[in-house]
Design a protein around this motif. Structure first.
Motif, PDB file in Angstrom:
ATOM      1  N   THR A  30       0.813  -1.209   0.000  1.00  0.00           N
ATOM      2  CA  THR A  30       0.000   0.000   0.000  1.00  0.00           C
ATOM      3  C   THR A  30       0.852   1.266   0.000  1.00  0.00           C
ATOM      4  O   THR A  30       0.342   2.365   0.201  1.00  0.00           O
ATOM      5  N   SER A  31       2.146   1.107  -0.252  1.00  0.00           N
ATOM      6  CA  SER A  31       3.044   2.251  -0.413  1.00  0.00           C
ATOM      7  C   SER A  31       4.382   1.738  -0.923  1.00  0.00           C
ATOM      8  O   SER A  31       4.618   0.532  -0.989  1.00  0.00           O
ATOM      9  N   GLU A  35       4.062  -1.163  -3.861  1.00  0.00           N
ATOM     10  CA  GLU A  35       3.082  -0.528  -4.747  1.00  0.00           C
ATOM     11  C   GLU A  35       3.645  -0.355  -6.148  1.00  0.00           C
ATOM     12  O   GLU A  35       2.968  -0.651  -7.152  1.00  0.00           O
ATOM     13  N   LYS A  58      -7.625   3.371   3.240  1.00  0.00           N
ATOM     14  CA  LYS A  58      -7.622   4.591   2.434  1.00  0.00           C
ATOM     15  C   LYS A  58      -6.617   4.487   1.297  1.00  0.00           C
ATOM     16  O   LYS A  58      -6.917   4.811   0.137  1.00  0.00           O
ATOM     17  N   ALA A  59      -5.415   4.027   1.623  1.00  0.00           N
ATOM     18  CA  ALA A  59      -4.397   3.851   0.582  1.00  0.00           C
ATOM     19  C   ALA A  59      -4.831   2.796  -0.419  1.00  0.00           C
ATOM     20  O   ALA A  59      -4.629   2.943  -1.637  1.00  0.00           O
ATOM     21  N   ASP A  61      -7.863   1.979  -1.335  1.00  0.00           N
ATOM     22  CA  ASP A  61      -8.898   2.514  -2.227  1.00  0.00           C
ATOM     23  C   ASP A  61      -8.265   3.321  -3.354  1.00  0.00           C
ATOM     24  O   ASP A  61      -8.664   3.192  -4.524  1.00  0.00           O
ATOM     25  N   ARG A  62      -7.286   4.140  -3.014  1.00  0.00           N
ATOM     26  CA  ARG A  62      -6.584   4.913  -4.039  1.00  0.00           C
ATOM     27  C   ARG A  62      -5.866   3.995  -5.014  1.00  0.00           C
ATOM     28  O   ARG A  62      -5.981   4.157  -6.246  1.00  0.00           O
ATOM     29  N   ILE A  63      -5.147   3.036  -4.488  1.00  0.00           N
ATOM     30  CA  ILE A  63      -4.359   2.146  -5.337  1.00  0.00           C
ATOM     31  C   ILE A  63      -5.264   1.305  -6.234  1.00  0.00           C
ATOM     32  O   ILE A  63      -4.969   1.096  -7.421  1.00  0.00           O
ATOM     33  N   SER A  65      -8.126   2.077  -7.464  1.00  0.00           N
ATOM     34  CA  SER A  65      -8.575   2.940  -8.556  1.00  0.00           C
ATOM     35  C   SER A  65      -7.479   3.117  -9.606  1.00  0.00           C
ATOM     36  O   SER A  65      -7.742   3.060 -10.820  1.00  0.00           O
ATOM     37  N   GLU A  66      -6.247   3.266  -9.155  1.00  0.00           N
ATOM     38  CA  GLU A  66      -5.132   3.456 -10.076  1.00  0.00           C
ATOM     39  C   GLU A  66      -4.816   2.169 -10.836  1.00  0.00           C
ATOM     40  O   GLU A  66      -4.459   2.206 -12.021  1.00  0.00           O
TER      41      GLU A  66
END
Length: 337
Positions: A30-31, A35, A58-59, A61-63, A65-66
């Motif tokens: 997640t980072s 990632e 939260k991370a 969800d962003r990832i 989507s990407e």
């Protein structure tokens, strides 16, 4: 060093050489490096199914989507978990095993510089993440990796080629100076992979040093170490490897025939780029199945080969595994689920 252009040319073949539906598990993704590595795989593969494990929803969800933007045909499953706990690792693996009968790739990059916290399972937090957690994921998922009809590989991101003296009487490093910890941990990771390779010769194992990469280094440090971490965050952009290159190189470690399993069949891997040879394993032998590689994809040098060879002759692989298995049984009652 394996030239970046050759790495990229190899990765461009992933979509045509490897079959659709590759199944991959990324732990600590997640980072940072995890990632970046995961996104490179998603970008180059066809209809991948990717599990990624971390703490931050939260991370994730962003990832997610990407990842969908990179490859809408893929399936991306986030599993939120505390993987500093062996029981937490088991819960993650139970979810994966309930859905999959075979896995192609396991990539692990979890870690922490928090040297003071003790987990509820009575393991040192940092060592649990870097050593015991990684070993448990391999132990639990290796049977599924062996079932794959395609690529079969385990990649661990830490400090390949930086192996040093290992203290088998102090695995968790209670009395090891901080400056000696990297070599100790790197050797633990490599020798643990050597243990698993003995039981799974059709699986390839790569322990790499990613070079200097922008990350959340120092996030969980305390005291003086936390201050050093903040300084690193400020100055690291000046000498860090670009994120795109980091991702591409880790996809290369994950898919290229430069790092084959000891027993070649029935692995399906991306063929070698022109002018790039098969790597030597940590034992100094070509294509021997366990690789310790640096930030440019080159194998460990003669001094590290000699060190690790001496440790193997002394039975250190068995001593390291005896400790790991003992902790697993103490905590869960079994060596693997």
């Amino acid at each position: 060093m394996v030239e970046l252009e050759k790495v990229r040319s190899s990765n461009k073949q992933v979509s045509t050489v490897l079959p659709p539906g590759l199944v991959a598990v990324y732990v600590g993704a997640t980072s940072g490096i995890g990632e970046l590595a995961m996104k490179a795989l998603v970008k180059h593969s066809v209809q991948p199914r990717v599990y990624f494990v971390g703490r931050s929803q939260k991370a994730a969800d962003r990832i997610t989507s990407e990842l969908k933007a990179l490859n809408s045909a893929g399936e991306y499953i986030f599993i939120q978990a505390d993987i500093s706990l062996i029981t937490g690792v088991d819960k993650v693996c139970q979810q994966i095993k309930a859905r999959e009968t075979a896995i192609n790739l396991l990539v692990q990059s979890q870690g922490s510089m928090d040297m003071s916290t003790i987990t509820s399972e009575k393991l040192r937090f940092s060592i649990s993440l870097v050593h015991y957690s990684r070993a448990r994921f391999i132990a639990n998922l290796l049977p599924l990796i062996q079932e794959s009809t395609g690529i079969r590989r385990v990649v661990s991101v830490l400090a390949g080629t930086k192996e040093g003296n290992v203290h088998v009487d102090d695995i968790q490093g209670w009395n090891i100076p901080l400056m000696s910890m990297r070599g100790h941990l790197a050797t633990l990771v490599t020798l643990t992979m050597a243990h698993f390779a003995e039981h799974a010769p059709t699986v390839s194992f790569v322990h790499d040093f990613p070079g200097h990469v922008r990350s959340n280094f120092g996030r969980e440090m305390k005291g003086v170490l936390k201050a050093l971490g903040k300084v690193y965050q400020v100055v690291s952009p000046l000498f860090s490897t670009p994120g795109e290159e980091v991702g591409e190189r880790h996809l290369f470690y994950s898919t290229s025939n430069r790092y084959p399993a000891r027993s070649r069949n029935p692995n399906v891997v991306v063929p070698l780029p022109i002018g790039v040879p098969v790597a030597k394993g940590f034992d100094g032998k070509l294509g021997s199945g366990v690789y310790s590689v640096d930030g440019g994809g080159d194998e460990c040098g003669p001094s590290v080969v000699a060190l690790l060879g001496d440790l193997c002759q002394k039975g250190t692989v068995e001593e390291v595994w005896k400790d790991v298995a003992g902790e697993f049984i103490r905590i869960t009652g079994v060596e693997a689920i």
